[in-house]
Scaffold this motif. Structure first.
Motif, mmCIF file in Angstrom:
data_model
loop_
_atom_site.group_PDB
_atom_site.id
_atom_site.type_symbol
_atom_site.label_atom_id
_atom_site.label_comp_id
_atom_site.label_asym_id
_atom_site.label_seq_id
_atom_site.Cartn_x
_atom_site.Cartn_y
_atom_site.Cartn_z
ATOM 1 N N ALA A 154 0.839 -1.199 0.000
ATOM 2 C CA ALA A 154 0.000 0.000 0.000
ATOM 3 C C ALA A 154 0.877 1.254 0.000
ATOM 4 N N ALA A 155 1.912 1.230 0.831
ATOM 5 C CA ALA A 155 2.808 2.387 0.888
ATOM 6 C C ALA A 155 3.524 2.585 -0.441
ATOM 7 N N SER A 156 3.846 1.478 -1.132
ATOM 8 C CA SER A 156 4.498 1.606 -2.433
ATOM 9 C C SER A 156 3.584 2.324 -3.425
ATOM 10 N N ILE A 157 2.293 1.947 -3.406
ATOM 11 C CA ILE A 157 1.345 2.627 -4.308
ATOM 12 C C ILE A 157 1.300 4.115 -3.985
ATOM 13 N N LEU A 158 1.252 4.415 -2.682
ATOM 14 C CA LEU A 158 1.205 5.823 -2.281
ATOM 15 C C LEU A 158 2.456 6.570 -2.737
ATOM 16 N N ALA A 159 3.625 5.923 -2.600
ATOM 17 C CA ALA A 159 4.866 6.579 -3.001
ATOM 18 C C ALA A 159 4.854 6.865 -4.498
ATOM 19 N N LEU A 160 4.301 5.937 -5.281
ATOM 20 C CA LEU A 160 4.227 6.154 -6.732
ATOM 21 C C LEU A 160 3.281 7.303 -7.066
ATOM 22 N N VAL A 161 2.121 7.313 -6.406
ATOM 23 C CA VAL A 161 1.185 8.423 -6.625
ATOM 24 C C VAL A 161 1.859 9.740 -6.272
ATOM 25 N N GLY A 162 2.614 9.725 -5.160
ATOM 26 C CA GLY A 162 3.328 10.925 -4.753
ATOM 27 C C GLY A 162 4.360 11.343 -5.779
ATOM 28 N N LEU A 163 5.054 10.353 -6.361
ATOM 29 C CA LEU A 163 6.088 10.645 -7.357
ATOM 30 C C LEU A 163 5.482 11.325 -8.580
ATOM 31 N N VAL A 164 4.302 10.853 -9.003
ATOM 32 C CA VAL A 164 3.613 11.477 -10.139
ATOM 33 C C VAL A 164 3.191 12.887 -9.763
ATOM 34 N N ASN A 165 2.794 13.028 -8.494
ATOM 35 C CA ASN A 165 2.187 14.282 -8.069
ATOM 36 C C ASN A 165 3.191 15.373 -7.726
ATOM 37 N N ILE A 166 4.404 14.985 -7.373
ATOM 38 C CA ILE A 166 5.368 15.981 -6.890
ATOM 39 C C ILE A 166 5.629 17.096 -7.900
ATOM 40 N N PRO A 167 5.856 16.773 -9.192
ATOM 41 C CA PRO A 167 6.057 17.897 -10.137
ATOM 42 C C PRO A 167 4.838 18.810 -10.212
ATOM 43 N N ILE A 168 3.637 18.218 -10.140
ATOM 44 C CA ILE A 168 2.420 19.036 -10.206
ATOM 45 C C ILE A 168 2.329 19.938 -8.978
ATOM 46 N N VAL A 169 2.625 19.357 -7.808
ATOM 47 C CA VAL A 169 2.576 20.153 -6.582
ATOM 48 C C VAL A 169 3.582 21.294 -6.667
ATOM 49 N N LYS A 170 4.794 20.948 -7.116
ATOM 50 C CA LYS A 170 5.857 21.959 -7.210
ATOM 51 C C LYS A 170 5.429 23.094 -8.148
#
Lengths: 238, 225
Positions: A154-170
Motif C-alpha cells: 500500500a505504501a508503495s502505491i502511495l509513493a508512486l502516486v506521490g512521485l507522479v504528483n510531486i512535479p504538479i505540486v511543485k
C-alpha cells in the motif's frame, strides 16, 4: 537486477561498500565543516550567518534525492515484486524525512536573521513542507496494517502516486506564489556563487550523500535480519 | 463491449440507488460545508472586508475537507459485506468499477457542494462575479478531490486506522486542485490568469480521471488478497 534480489548476495556487496562510505563520511565531515565554518570567506551581505547554508542546502538536496529513492524503490517493488527494493524504499523514508526536517529547521533558523521571520510562505518552503507530509504519510501507511506485506505494498502505491504528483505540486505552488507575492526576497545569493564558497558546499553535499548511503545500508541490513527472524519464528510456531 | 457498458450502468444504478436510500449520508458533506462556513464569521469576526477577502479560499478549503470526509468510507461497506469480491469477479475491470463508483459518488456528494456554493459565497460577502466563478471552479475541482480521496480510502480500506490518517495521505496530494481552484475564483476579482487556472483545473480533472482508477484498483486488489 534480479541478481541483487538475493538478500545474501546483496548483503555481501553492501557489507563491502558500507565500511568505505562510513569511513569517508566520518573523515570528510570534519574537513567539510571546518572548511565551511572557518575557511570559506564570509558573505559580503550576510557575513557569517550564511554559513548555515552548508547544512541547509545539502539537507534540502538530500530530501529530494531520498524521495526519488523511495519512489523508485517502490516502483521496482510493485512492478517486479522485488523484495529488496521494497526494503530499501522503506529504509530510506525515515532518512529522507529527517533530511527534510533538517532542511526546514535550518531554513527557519536562517530565515530569522535574514528576513526577520521564522517562516515565510514562499514557494520553495511550502513545497518542502509538503514533501515532509508525503514522507510522514508513507511511513504511517506502511505501519498501518497488521499484515506487514500489505502495508508495504500500500505504501508503495502511495509513493508512486506521490512521485507522479510531486512535479504538479511543485508547479502549482510556484504558480500560487507568483500569484500572491510577485517578487521573491528569497533569492539565495544571486545568480552565481564564488568557487571559494561553492567547493565546501559540494564537499558537504558529498558527505551528506555518503552518510545517507551508509545509514541506508545499515537500515536495509537490519530490516532483512528482522524479516528473516520473523520468518524463522513463523516457521517454528507453524 | 456492450456487456461492459451494461455492467457499468448496472453498477452506477446500484450505487445511485444505495446512496438515494440513505439521503442523510449523502447530504453530510453539504451540511459540513454549511456549518464550517458559518463558523468562520464567528472565528475571524463578521467584518465584510475580511470575509470578502478570505471567503472564496475558506469555501474551497472547507469543500476539500468535506469531500475528504465524505470519501473516507467509499470502499469500506463493500469490503465488509463481500460485494467488492463479487465486483472483482465480474466482467467489469476494477479500474472501471473505481471510475464508476467515483463518478456516482461525485453526483451524490460533490454536485450538491457545487450547487450550494453560490449561497455560501453570498454569506461570505463575495462580489457577484464569484457567484458564477466559484461553482464553475468547484465543478471542475471536486471530481479531482474525490478521485484523489478515493485513492486514500482504497489504500486504507480494511485497516483499523482513523480518518486522520486518510487525511494525512490525501491532503498533500490535493493541494494543486486547491491552488488552481482558488486561483480561478480570485482571478475574477482582479487577479491574473483566470482562464489559465480553469484550463489547468480541467487538465487536473482529465489527468486524475485517467490515472487515479489504476491506483485505486491496485489498492483494492491489495485489500482483496
Amino acid at each position: 537486477m534480479h541478481a541483487y534480489a538475493n538478500p545474501l548476495r546483496f548483503q555481501r556487496i553492501a557489507d563491502a561498500i558500507r565500511p568505505w562510505t562510513t569511513f569517508l563520511a566520518l573523515a570528510l565531515f570534519p574537513v567539510g565543516l571546518v572548511w565551511a565554518l572557518a575557511v570559506a570567506p564570509a558573505d559580503y551581505q550576510q557575513s557569517d550567518a550564511y554559513r548555515i547554508m552548508y547544512v541547509h542546502v545539502p539537507a534540502a538536496w538530500m530530501s529530494m534525492f531520498t524521495y526519488l529513492v523511495v519512489g523508485g524503490g517502490s516502483a521496482v517493488a510493485l512492478i517486479w515484486r522485488h523484495p529488496l527494493a521494497e526494503i530499501a524504499a522503506r529504509a530510506a523514508a525515515p532518512i529522507g524525512a529527517c533530511f527534510t526536517a533538517i532542511a526546514l529547521v535550518t531554513g527557519s533558523i536562517w530565515g530569522k536573521p535574514m528576513w526577520g521571520t521564522w517562516w515565510v510562505w514562499d514557494a520553495r518552503l511550502t513545497s518542502v513542507l509538503i514533501l515532509f507530509f508525503l514522507y510522514l504519510g508513507y511511513i504511517a501507511l506502511y505501519d498501518a496494517f497488521e499484515d506487514a506485506s500489505r502495508g508495504a505494498r500500500a505504501a508503495s502505491i502511495l509513493a508512486l502516486v506521490g512521485l507522479v504528483n510531486i512535479p504538479i505540486v511543485k508547479f502549482s505552488v510556484d504558480w500560487w506564489n507568483t500569484l500572491h507575492q510577485p517578487s521573491s526576497v528569497l533569492r539565495m545569493d544571486g545568480p552565481s556563487m564564488p568557487p571559494s564558497m561553492l567547493w565546501p558546499l559540494l564537499l558537504m553535499a558529498l558527505v551528506f550523500k555518503l552518510y545517507m548511503v551508509s545509514v541506508l545500508l545499515v537500515r536495509i541490513r537490519t530490516e532483512t535480519a528482522e524479516r528473516r527472524i520473523s520468518a524463522l519464528r513463523g516457521a517454528e510456531t507453524a | 463491449m456492450s456487456g461492459l457498458v451494461g455492467a457499468a450502468l448496472a453498477l452506477a444504478r446500484r450505487d445511485l440507488m444505495l446512496a438515494l436510500r440513505r439521503p442523510g449520508e449523502a447530504l453530510l458533506p453539504v451540511l459540513f460545508l454549511l456549518t464550517g462556513t458559518a463558523l468562520f464569521p464567528l472565528g475571524v469576526g463578521p467584518g465584510a472586508e475580511t470575509l470578502a477577502r478570505i471567503g472564496s479560499g475558506v469555501i474551497w478549503v472547507l469543500a476539500l475537507f468535506a469531500v475528504t470526509v465524505g470519501t473516507d468510507r467509499l470502499w469500506a461497506a463493500d469490503l465488509e459485506d463481500g460485494s467488492l469480491e463479487q465486483l472483482e469477479l465480474g466482467i467489469l475491470p476494477l479500474e472501471l468499477v473505481a471510475l464508476v463508483r467515483c463518478l456516482v459518488h461525485w453526483l451524490v456528494t460533490g454536485l450538491p457542494l457545487v450547487v450550494i456554493s453560490p449561497l455560501l459565497a453570498l454569506l461570505m460577502q463575495q462580489p457577484p462575479a464569484v457567484l458564477l466563478a466559484l461553482p464553475a471552479a468547484l465543478l471542475l475541482g471536486t471530481p479531482v478531490l474525490i478521485m484523489i480521496g478515493a485513492i486514500g480510502a482504497a489504500l486504507l480500506v480494511g485497516s483499523r486506522r482513523s480518518q486522520a490518517l486518510t487525511a494525512l495521505l490525501v491532503l498533500p496530494l490535493q493541494i494543486p486542485a486547491l491552488i488552481f481552484g482558488v486561483g480561478a475564483v480570485e482571478a475574477t476579482t482582479g487577479g491574473i490568469g483566470g482562464t489559465v487556472a480553469y484550463l489547468i483545473l480541467g487538465a487536473l480533472l482529465l489527468g486524475s480521471l485517467a490515472l487515479a482508477p489504476f491506483a485505486i484498483a491496485a489498492a483494492l486488489r491489495l485489500a482483496l488478497e
